[in-house]
Design a protein around this motif. Structure first.
Motif, PDB file in Angstrom:
ATOM      1  N   GLU A   1      28.964  34.213  -3.996  1.00 47.92           N
ATOM      2  CA  GLU A   1      28.473  33.555  -2.795  1.00 47.92           C
ATOM      3  C   GLU A   1      26.957  33.644  -2.654  1.00 47.92           C
ATOM      4  O   GLU A   1      26.323  32.744  -2.132  1.00 47.92           O
ATOM      5  CB  GLU A   1      29.077  34.231  -1.549  1.00 47.92           C
ATOM      6  CG  GLU A   1      30.534  33.873  -1.318  1.00 47.92           C
ATOM      7  CD  GLU A   1      31.165  34.822  -0.320  1.00 47.92           C
ATOM      8  OE1 GLU A   1      30.414  35.409   0.481  1.00 47.92           O
ATOM      9  OE2 GLU A   1      32.388  34.980  -0.359  1.00 47.92           O
ATOM     10  N   THR A   2      26.396  34.745  -3.080  1.00 47.93           N
ATOM     11  CA  THR A   2      24.981  34.946  -2.831  1.00 47.93           C
ATOM     12  C   THR A   2      24.128  34.855  -4.083  1.00 47.93           C
ATOM     13  O   THR A   2      22.970  35.243  -4.060  1.00 47.93           O
ATOM     14  CB  THR A   2      24.740  36.295  -2.140  1.00 47.93           C
ATOM     15  OG1 THR A   2      25.583  37.267  -2.742  1.00 47.93           O
ATOM     16  CG2 THR A   2      25.016  36.200  -0.655  1.00 47.93           C
ATOM     17  N   GLY A   3      24.667  34.387  -5.163  1.00 49.35           N
ATOM     18  CA  GLY A   3      23.767  34.131  -6.274  1.00 49.35           C
ATOM     19  C   GLY A   3      24.170  34.682  -7.624  1.00 49.35           C
ATOM     20  O   GLY A   3      23.310  34.872  -8.477  1.00 49.35           O
ATOM     21  N   GLU A   4      25.412  34.998  -7.838  1.00 45.27           N
ATOM     22  CA  GLU A   4      25.934  35.282  -9.165  1.00 45.27           C
ATOM     23  C   GLU A   4      25.593  36.655  -9.730  1.00 45.27           C
ATOM     24  O   GLU A   4      26.311  37.153 -10.569  1.00 45.27           O
ATOM     25  CB  GLU A   4      25.465  34.219 -10.188  1.00 45.27           C
ATOM     26  CG  GLU A   4      25.776  32.787  -9.804  1.00 45.27           C
ATOM     27  CD  GLU A   4      27.273  32.509  -9.757  1.00 45.27           C
ATOM     28  OE1 GLU A   4      28.035  33.265 -10.367  1.00 45.27           O
ATOM     29  OE2 GLU A   4      27.667  31.532  -9.085  1.00 45.27           O
ATOM     30  N   ARG A   5      24.505  37.230  -9.319  1.00 45.38           N
ATOM     31  CA  ARG A   5      24.175  38.500  -9.938  1.00 45.38           C
ATOM     32  C   ARG A   5      25.081  39.612  -9.422  1.00 45.38           C
ATOM     33  O   ARG A   5      25.400  39.657  -8.242  1.00 45.38           O
ATOM     34  CB  ARG A   5      22.715  38.865  -9.668  1.00 45.38           C
ATOM     35  CG  ARG A   5      21.771  38.172 -10.630  1.00 45.38           C
ATOM     36  CD  ARG A   5      20.357  38.290 -10.163  1.00 45.38           C
ATOM     37  NE  ARG A   5      20.184  37.648  -8.865  1.00 45.38           N
ATOM     38  CZ  ARG A   5      19.058  37.691  -8.177  1.00 45.38           C
ATOM     39  NH1 ARG A   5      18.030  38.350  -8.639  1.00 45.38           N
ATOM     40  NH2 ARG A   5      18.957  37.083  -7.007  1.00 45.38           N
ATOM     41  N   SER A   6      25.446  40.510 -10.298  1.00 45.77           N
ATOM     42  CA  SER A   6      26.284  41.621  -9.888  1.00 45.77           C
ATOM     43  C   SER A   6      25.455  42.584  -9.042  1.00 45.77           C
ATOM     44  O   SER A   6      24.227  42.597  -9.103  1.00 45.77           O
ATOM     45  CB  SER A   6      26.826  42.359 -11.112  1.00 45.77           C
ATOM     46  OG  SER A   6      25.776  43.070 -11.734  1.00 45.77           O
ATOM     47  N   ASP A   7      26.147  43.392  -8.268  1.00 46.85           N
ATOM     48  CA  ASP A   7      25.460  44.413  -7.482  1.00 46.85           C
ATOM     49  C   ASP A   7      24.627  45.328  -8.377  1.00 46.85           C
ATOM     50  O   ASP A   7      23.511  45.712  -8.035  1.00 46.85           O
ATOM     51  CB  ASP A   7      26.489  45.274  -6.729  1.00 46.85           C
ATOM     52  CG  ASP A   7      27.115  44.512  -5.569  1.00 46.85           C
ATOM     53  OD1 ASP A   7      26.623  43.416  -5.240  1.00 46.85           O
ATOM     54  OD2 ASP A   7      28.096  45.026  -5.003  1.00 46.85           O
TER      55      ASP A   7
ATOM     56  N   ALA B   1      23.276  44.677 -11.244  1.00 48.10           N
ATOM     57  CA  ALA B   1      22.071  43.987 -11.715  1.00 48.10           C
ATOM     58  C   ALA B   1      21.021  43.956 -10.604  1.00 48.10           C
ATOM     59  O   ALA B   1      19.825  44.171 -10.851  1.00 48.10           O
ATOM     60  CB  ALA B   1      22.406  42.573 -12.163  1.00 48.10           C
ATOM     61  N   LEU B   2      21.478  43.699  -9.396  1.00 46.42           N
ATOM     62  CA  LEU B   2      20.538  43.693  -8.268  1.00 46.42           C
ATOM     63  C   LEU B   2      19.863  45.053  -8.125  1.00 46.42           C
ATOM     64  O   LEU B   2      18.652  45.152  -7.925  1.00 46.42           O
ATOM     65  CB  LEU B   2      21.267  43.370  -6.962  1.00 46.42           C
ATOM     66  CG  LEU B   2      21.595  41.900  -6.700  1.00 46.42           C
ATOM     67  CD1 LEU B   2      22.321  41.775  -5.372  1.00 46.42           C
ATOM     68  CD2 LEU B   2      20.318  41.064  -6.681  1.00 46.42           C
ATOM     69  N   LEU B   3      20.650  46.100  -8.234  1.00 41.07           N
ATOM     70  CA  LEU B   3      20.070  47.437  -8.073  1.00 41.07           C
ATOM     71  C   LEU B   3      19.048  47.730  -9.155  1.00 41.07           C
ATOM     72  O   LEU B   3      18.029  48.377  -8.910  1.00 41.07           O
ATOM     73  CB  LEU B   3      21.158  48.508  -8.088  1.00 41.07           C
ATOM     74  CG  LEU B   3      21.749  48.910  -6.748  1.00 41.07           C
ATOM     75  CD1 LEU B   3      22.399  50.282  -6.863  1.00 41.07           C
ATOM     76  CD2 LEU B   3      20.722  48.932  -5.628  1.00 41.07           C
ATOM     77  N   GLU B   4      19.319  47.257 -10.357  1.00 35.53           N
ATOM     78  CA  GLU B   4      18.335  47.460 -11.424  1.00 35.53           C
ATOM     79  C   GLU B   4      17.026  46.758 -11.084  1.00 35.53           C
ATOM     80  O   GLU B   4      15.935  47.282 -11.322  1.00 35.53           O
ATOM     81  CB  GLU B   4      18.868  46.943 -12.759  1.00 35.53           C
ATOM     82  CG  GLU B   4      19.818  47.930 -13.422  1.00 35.53           C
ATOM     83  CD  GLU B   4      20.475  47.341 -14.662  1.00 35.53           C
ATOM     84  OE1 GLU B   4      19.877  46.430 -15.274  1.00 35.53           O
ATOM     85  OE2 GLU B   4      21.582  47.785 -15.005  1.00 35.53           O
ATOM     86  N   GLU B   5      17.151  45.562 -10.527  1.00 34.07           N
ATOM     87  CA  GLU B   5      15.938  44.834 -10.146  1.00 34.07           C
ATOM     88  C   GLU B   5      15.218  45.535  -8.999  1.00 34.07           C
ATOM     89  O   GLU B   5      13.991  45.623  -8.977  1.00 34.07           O
ATOM     90  CB  GLU B   5      16.302  43.398  -9.750  1.00 34.07           C
ATOM     91  CG  GLU B   5      16.755  42.556 -10.941  1.00 34.07           C
ATOM     92  CD  GLU B   5      17.573  41.332 -10.530  1.00 34.07           C
ATOM     93  OE1 GLU B   5      18.190  40.724 -11.418  1.00 34.07           O
ATOM     94  OE2 GLU B   5      17.602  41.009  -9.327  1.00 34.07           O
TER      95      GLU B   5
END
Lengths: 413, 209
Positions: free
Chosen positions: B14-20, B22-26
């Motif tokens: 829903e919010t853009g395909e990236r896994s949680d 992956a987001l945390l790594e960013e």
């Protein structure tokens, strides 16, 4: 808060339910945490009953926060980024500025140095050439016992022979407040230190402390920076910003990760130096000490960078008294501070290593001060690092080592 | 892939395909946009929990803000072995909220702040979830299935931030009874959740990803 008590497995187990619910009082929770980190048993009951708690977090009826909250959060993040950047840059400039002075050890290898045994200038030159800069730290004598230090601080009052103990305490407070954020911490490294908690200086109330050690850069006091050194072994990280929980977090940190003896010892060491009764080298040593303090302050600043990679080193059987910390902020130069190194034998030098898998790559040479402390600045790991190590090598260092490390610490993330 | 995982993936999509993760790594690399994305993903859950605990709109917002700042500063220390990002974030929110609640209680009800241990630090280490993602109704049913005194004690502890001594005092129950109620209640809840989830244990089936 009353002093922590060491509890046994049965007591820890009895508290497991309230522990996993986050509902023990602070002291009890700290005791459980400390037990879990030091106990060799698995304590499966914690996982067993704790596993349901995430579901409780999702039970409440859904309500939406205001739309403004999002922007408030992002503004706070932005402020956080800018504050840390300023802090780091200021510390870097300081280090650079003292590095340029002629009397600094690495810039003027031929100048006699006050440091006795092992102060081999060629090593300093070599270290300079290696890019990471080796700086021997501090005049003096072995750190005093924690009790002794508490007295030192208490008895000497605010100012002792040019060393501002007040500043040191402020810095200590800051450091203590660099507690980890709430959750998901790496466990304390196995080699962490044992811990007379009672000797820890009491914490001053809140926010101003956050600025004390890190923004008072123009005139860093030796004591403040000593405290900075002392902070380094803590696996605590990166949360300098003033926030309501920081004092409790600090208590927490200090209780579960007994780093403070080093802190107290370092503060005291500088305090002792400041008493002015040492020897004819005092003036020179103080000047040198100030340089080191600036480097240490930079170490502190590096540690405050978000997501800095930190490795806490402990001595191996070859040198059991050694402790150290490497701090490597992403995209910035890092620092390694090692304490308790015995003097390198003639013709030998300590060398630091980045360890990745089974590969070790040289990180720089360590120049040990009279008190067994060394600071290596400019760490710049060539890639992901699993651990940091220190070995004793032939003079000038080597490209590949076959030595067993004298100190070793895994990177904690 | 189980239904449970499919649900989680749906949320991410829903919010853009990236896994949680992956987001945390960013976030750990210092990307504020990724924090914003994570916030958008979990703000409702986070705020709902904070509001349930504090019962105060502005305090709950402060809690959520502080919690996400905590995520920002500590993303590099998240370990997927221990818990999902979702659990990690909510655990931080819970800790912050209990912290805020106890503070508030200390000042509003007990003028002598020293008599109350200043909060906190009670954030338990994070563990892998025992069972996979269940919907709210399933968890509610599981909770309804356990004995009322146990349920009450768990709620007072988890949402009320009351210590075992405080619960004993408030409910007029011996301390030992309070302790065993909460423990047995959690065990019963665990069994009820596992049966709701078809007996599937996330921790063992998946190694806690």
């Amino acid at each position: 808060m009353t002093a922590l008590r060491t509890i046994n497995c049965a007591e820890a187990t009895e508290r497991a339910a309230f522990f996993v619910l986050g509902a023990l009082d602070t002291r009890e929770a700290l005791e459980v945490r400390e037990h879990l980190e030091t106990c060799s048993r698995a304590h499966e009951e914690f996982a067993e009953i704790g596993g349901v708690v995430p579901h409780l977090a999702e039970l409440p009826d859904e309500v939406e926060p205001s739309a403004e909250l999002r922007q408030r959060l992002l503004d706070a993040v932005d402020a956080d980024v800018r504050a840390r950047r300023r802090e780091y840059d200021a510390a870097e400039r300081l280090v650079a500025s003292f590095g340029a002075r002629p009397r600094a050890p690495r810039a003027e290898p031929t100048e006699p140095r006050p440091a006795p045994a092992g102060a081999d200038e060629s090593r300093a030159a070599q270290a300079e050439a290696d890019e990471p800069r080796a700086i021997a730290v501090g005049p003096g004598r072995p750190p005093a016992a924690p009790e002794e230090i508490s007295e030192t601080i208490a008895d000497r009052g605010i100012e002792t022979g040019g060393v501002e103990v007040g500043a040191a305490q402020a810095a200590a407070t800051t450091l203590a407040s660099l507690a980890p954020e709430d959750a998901a911490q790496a466990p304390a490294p196995a080699g962490s230190f044992t811990a007379p908690r009672a000797a820890v200086p009491s914490l001053a109330p809140e926010p101003p402390a956050a600025a004390a050690a890190t923004t008072a850069l123009p005139a860093p006091t030796p004591a403040a920076a000593a405290a900075a050194t002392a902070s380094v072994p803590a696996t605590s990280r990166a949360d300098v910003a003033a926030r309501p929980a920081s004092i409790e977090m600090a208590r927490h940190e200090r209780a579960r990760r007994p780093v403070m003896p080093w802190l107290v010892a370092a503060v005291a060491l500088l305090g002792i130096v400041g008493l002015g009764a040492w020897n004819v080298l005092l003036q020179a040593q103080l000047a040198e000490g100030r340089d080191h303090m600036q480097a240490l302050q930079a170490t502190l600043a590096a540690r405050n960078q978000p997501n800095a990679v930190v490795a806490v080193l402990a001595g191996t059987d070859a040198a059991p008294g050694v402790t150290g910390t490497a701090v490597m902020p992403p995209g910035r130069a890092g620092y390694l501070v090692v304490q308790g190194l015995p003097p390198a034998p003639a013709g030998k030098t300590y060398q630091a290593w980045y360890v990745t898998g089974k590969e070790s790559r040289p990180a720089g040479l360590l120049k040990v001060g009279a008190d067994g402390m060394a600071v290596l600045s400019g760490l710049n790991p060539p890639g992901p690092v699993d651990a940091m190590a220190v070995t004793l090598e032939q003079e000038g260092g080597v490209d590949r080592t076959s030595q067993q490390p004298v100190a070793y610490g895994k990177v904690s993330r | 892939v189980t239904d449970v995982e499919a649900t989680a993936v749906g949320t991410a999509a829903e919010t853009g395909e990236r896994s949680d993760e992956a987001l945390l790594e960013e976030i750990a690399r210092g990307e504020p946009d990724s924090l914003a994305t994570l916030y958008d993903r979990y703000r409702t859950l986070a705020y709902s929990l904070a509001f349930r605990i504090t019962g105060d709109v502005s305090l709950a917002e402060d809690v959520v803000q502080e919690a996400f700042l905590g995520v920002w500063r500590n993303a590099g220390r998240y370990s997927s072995v221990r818990a999902s990002v979702r659990t990690w974030v909510l655990a931080i929110v819970h800790h912050r909220a209990i912290d805020a609640l106890r503070r508030k209680r200390a000042t509003s009800e007990l003028p002598d702040g020293d008599s109350v241990p200043p909060v906190g630090l009670v954030m338990p280490d994070v563990w892998p979830e025992v069972v996979g993602r269940l919907d709210r109704e399933q968890v509610r049913r599981a909770l309804e299935a356990i004995a009322q005194p146990q349920r009450e004690a768990i709620a007072l502890a988890y949402y009320g931030g009351l210590t075992q001594q405080e619960i004993a005092a408030r409910t007029g129950t011996p301390l030992g009874t309070v302790k065993s109620r909460v423990r047995l209640g959690l065990l019963a809840l665990r069994h009820a959740l596992i049966s709701q989830g078809g007996g599937w244990e996330r921790g063992t089936a998946e190694g806690g990803s």
